[in-house]
Design an enzyme around this catalytic site. Structure first.
Site, PDB file in Angstrom:
ATOM      1  N   GLU A  69      60.287  78.289 -30.096  1.00  0.00           N
ATOM      2  CA  GLU A  69      59.672  79.188 -31.093  1.00  0.00           C
ATOM      3  C   GLU A  69      60.659  79.733 -32.131  1.00  0.00           C
ATOM      4  O   GLU A  69      60.756  80.933 -32.372  1.00  0.00           O
ATOM      5  CB  GLU A  69      58.969  80.343 -30.349  1.00  0.00           C
ATOM      6  CG  GLU A  69      57.907  79.846 -29.373  1.00  0.00           C
ATOM      7  CD  GLU A  69      57.297  80.956 -28.542  1.00  0.00           C
ATOM      8  OE1 GLU A  69      57.585  82.127 -28.805  1.00  0.00           O
ATOM      9  OE2 GLU A  69      56.538  80.644 -27.598  1.00  0.00           O
ATOM     10  N   GLU A  92      52.392  73.160 -22.769  1.00  0.00           N
ATOM     11  CA  GLU A  92      51.827  74.399 -22.193  1.00  0.00           C
ATOM     12  C   GLU A  92      50.308  74.483 -22.412  1.00  0.00           C
ATOM     13  O   GLU A  92      49.757  75.521 -22.698  1.00  0.00           O
ATOM     14  CB  GLU A  92      52.497  75.641 -22.818  1.00  0.00           C
ATOM     15  CG  GLU A  92      54.006  75.662 -22.715  1.00  0.00           C
ATOM     16  CD  GLU A  92      54.637  76.876 -23.347  1.00  0.00           C
ATOM     17  OE1 GLU A  92      53.912  77.881 -23.585  1.00  0.00           O
ATOM     18  OE2 GLU A  92      55.849  76.863 -23.616  1.00  0.00           O
TER      19      GLU A  92
HETATM   20  O1  G3I Z   1      57.614  88.770 -11.279  1.00  0.00           O
HETATM   21  C1  G3I Z   1      57.926  90.042 -11.866  1.00  0.00           C
HETATM   22  C2  G3I Z   1      57.550  91.141 -10.913  1.00  0.00           C
HETATM   23  O2  G3I Z   1      58.402  91.057  -9.767  1.00  0.00           O
HETATM   24  C3  G3I Z   1      57.744  92.481 -11.602  1.00  0.00           C
HETATM   25  O3  G3I Z   1      57.286  93.508 -10.759  1.00  0.00           O
HETATM   26  C4  G3I Z   1      56.948  92.513 -12.893  1.00  0.00           C
HETATM   27  C5  G3I Z   1      57.211  93.816 -13.610  1.00  0.00           C
HETATM   28  O4  G3I Z   1      57.138  93.604 -14.998  1.00  0.00           O
HETATM   29  O5  G3I Z   1      57.375  91.432 -13.756  1.00  0.00           O
HETATM   30  C6  G3I Z   1      57.111  90.187 -13.145  1.00  0.00           C
HETATM   31  O6  G3I Z   1      57.583  89.198 -14.021  1.00  0.00           O
HETATM   32  C7  G3I Z   1      56.713  88.893 -15.105  1.00  0.00           C
HETATM   33  C8  G3I Z   1      56.572  87.362 -15.144  1.00  0.00           C
HETATM   34  O7  G3I Z   1      55.820  86.950 -16.296  1.00  0.00           O
HETATM   35  C9  G3I Z   1      55.916  86.822 -13.886  1.00  0.00           C
HETATM   36  O8  G3I Z   1      54.595  87.263 -13.851  1.00  0.00           O
HETATM   37  C10 G3I Z   1      57.388  89.376 -16.384  1.00  0.00           C
HETATM   38  O9  G3I Z   1      57.355  90.786 -16.414  1.00  0.00           O
HETATM   39  C11 G3I Z   1      56.609  88.841 -17.594  1.00  0.00           C
HETATM   40  O10 G3I Z   1      57.331  89.146 -18.783  1.00  0.00           O
HETATM   41  C12 G3I Z   1      56.499  87.325 -17.488  1.00  0.00           C
HETATM   42  O11 G3I Z   1      55.722  86.875 -18.592  1.00  0.00           O
HETATM   43  C13 G3I Z   1      55.867  85.473 -18.907  1.00  0.00           C
HETATM   44  C14 G3I Z   1      56.190  85.373 -20.403  1.00  0.00           C
HETATM   45  O12 G3I Z   1      56.217  83.996 -20.816  1.00  0.00           O
HETATM   46  C15 G3I Z   1      57.567  85.971 -20.697  1.00  0.00           C
HETATM   47  O13 G3I Z   1      58.546  85.263 -19.968  1.00  0.00           O
HETATM   48  C16 G3I Z   1      54.534  84.776 -18.614  1.00  0.00           C
HETATM   49  O14 G3I Z   1      54.355  84.722 -17.203  1.00  0.00           O
HETATM   50  C17 G3I Z   1      54.552  83.363 -19.167  1.00  0.00           C
HETATM   51  O15 G3I Z   1      53.253  82.767 -19.041  1.00  0.00           O
HETATM   52  C18 G3I Z   1      54.919  83.367 -20.659  1.00  0.00           C
HETATM   53  O16 G3I Z   1      55.031  82.037 -21.050  1.00  0.00           O
HETATM   54  C19 G3I Z   1      55.259  81.808 -22.453  1.00  0.00           C
HETATM   55  C20 G3I Z   1      56.218  80.636 -22.578  1.00  0.00           C
HETATM   56  O17 G3I Z   1      57.433  80.948 -21.907  1.00  0.00           O
HETATM   57  C21 G3I Z   1      56.452  80.290 -24.046  1.00  0.00           C
HETATM   58  N1  G3I Z   1      55.182  80.000 -24.708  1.00  0.00           N
HETATM   59  C22 G3I Z   1      54.196  81.100 -24.607  1.00  0.00           C
HETATM   60  C23 G3I Z   1      53.930  81.407 -23.139  1.00  0.00           C
HETATM   61  C24 G3I Z   1      52.862  82.494 -23.013  1.00  0.00           C
HETATM   62  O18 G3I Z   1      53.339  83.681 -23.570  1.00  0.00           O
END
Ligand code: G3I
Length: 306
Positions: A99, A215
């Protein structure tokens, strides 16, 4: 796990191979999560995609501070050398940069005003790809992005800025092998125009790049009323999109972003209420049963591989 074993020949970490997980503090690495997923993939004879080395999000606080204060090139190149080197030969493709385009930021080159651009200028992209290639010369190096699939306010600018950036990289001899289309499809707000999409992908192909679908899912909260109707539209959107992508015959893999609706990122608090519904963006339902979208993917692939 059983559904993944049944359905997948390649997997990617939604979260565990991002920088704030792998390097929570400078020089302190935690590869446990990624090691586990890479081991699972290889035990089950699956490929593993690395996502992602350089992104404006999912960075640890210490890195954001360093990049905003006194940026060190090692903060980019040494990290890539360490991570890509560790998985050399076990991760077949890397989303090296994710991105980097955002025409809404107003730059003439359409690049996103990210912490990386502010720290190192536009050369951060080339630096990242060269570092990754040096660490694993056999890995397929991918530029991954979204917002180029459909017709919407910034769609044309996103596509033209992407081509301009990729063409420049190829002209400079940067080791890049594929364009990763995230394919978070949105038939309601960003409908697919097959001609527009085909023209864009032809330009990518003409640069000598492969195309990966990285994705895939379909936002369907606003679509239709019944589950059946939402699933029908999601399947039609998926088939329309994949038929165009696969017609270029330069796509090696199609990954969805999650397998079952049960675990979609679109369920999370930020997204679901905004779209007012329980999303069903993926090929399997909450009980891991195949949905119309699964059959749409299968049909699209089957037609192409005949
Ligand atoms: O697992 C921890 C948990 O232990 C903790 O208590 C909690 C508190 O915030 O966070 C949890 O982690 C989260 C993780 O997803 C797993 O669920 C993170 O906060 C959260 O930021 C993370 O979000 C991910 C996001 O990218 C940022 O990394 C999403 O799952 C994921 O689907 C999303 O994926 C992105 C791609 O990388 C790039 N393209 C877009 C796509 C969707 O946004």
């Amino acid at each position: 796990m059983e559904a993944v074993r049944r359905e997948c020949s390649c997997i990617v970490a939604e979260y565990q191979s991002k920088r704030h997980v792998l390097e929570p503090s400078r020089g302190m690495f935690d590869f446990e999560g990624m090691d586990r997923l890479v081991a699972f993939a290889h035990k089950n004879k699956m490929k593993f995609r690395g996502h992602t080395l350089v992104w404006h999000a999912a960075n640890p606080a210490w890195l954001v501070a360093e990049l905003n204060d006194v940026p060190k090139e090692g903060g980019l190149t040494e990290y890539i050398a360490k991570v890509v080197g560790r998985y050399r030969g076990r991760v077949h493709s890397w989303d090296v940069v994710n991105e980097a385009i955002n025409p809404a930021d107003g730059r003439s080159d359409g690049l996103r005003e990210s912490i990386w651009l502010k720290a190192f200028g536009t050369s951060y992209i080339d630096m990242a790809f060269h570092a990754a290639h040096e660490a694993d010369p056999n890995a397929s190096l991918v530029y991954n992005d979204y917002n180029t699939e459909g017709v919407w306010k910034y769609g044309d600018a996103w596509r033209s800025s992407t081509i301009e950036m990729l063409a420049g990289m190829k002209a400079r001899g940067v080791p890049i092998h594929a364009y990763g289309m995230q394919a978070h499809l949105d038939p309601n707000d960003r409908p697919i125009d097959p001609k527009v999409l085909a023209n864009f992908l032809q330009e990518i192909k003409d640069l000598g790049l492969r195309i990966q679908v990285t994705e895939l899912d379909v936002r369907d909260f606003k679509l239709g009323r019944s589950v059946e109707e939402k699933n029908r539209i999601a399947a039609e959107t998926t088939k329309l999109f994949l038929d165009v992508v696969l017609s270029l015959s330069v796509t090696d893999e199609i990954l969805t972003w999650g397998l079952s609706d049960k675990y979609s990122w679109l369920n999370d608090s930020k997204n679901a209420p905004f779209y007012g519904g329980i999303p069903s963006p993926l090929p399997l339902d909450w009980k891991m049963v195949r949905k119309p979208m699964w059959y749409a993917i299968a049909k699209s692939i089957a037609v192409k591989t005949k």
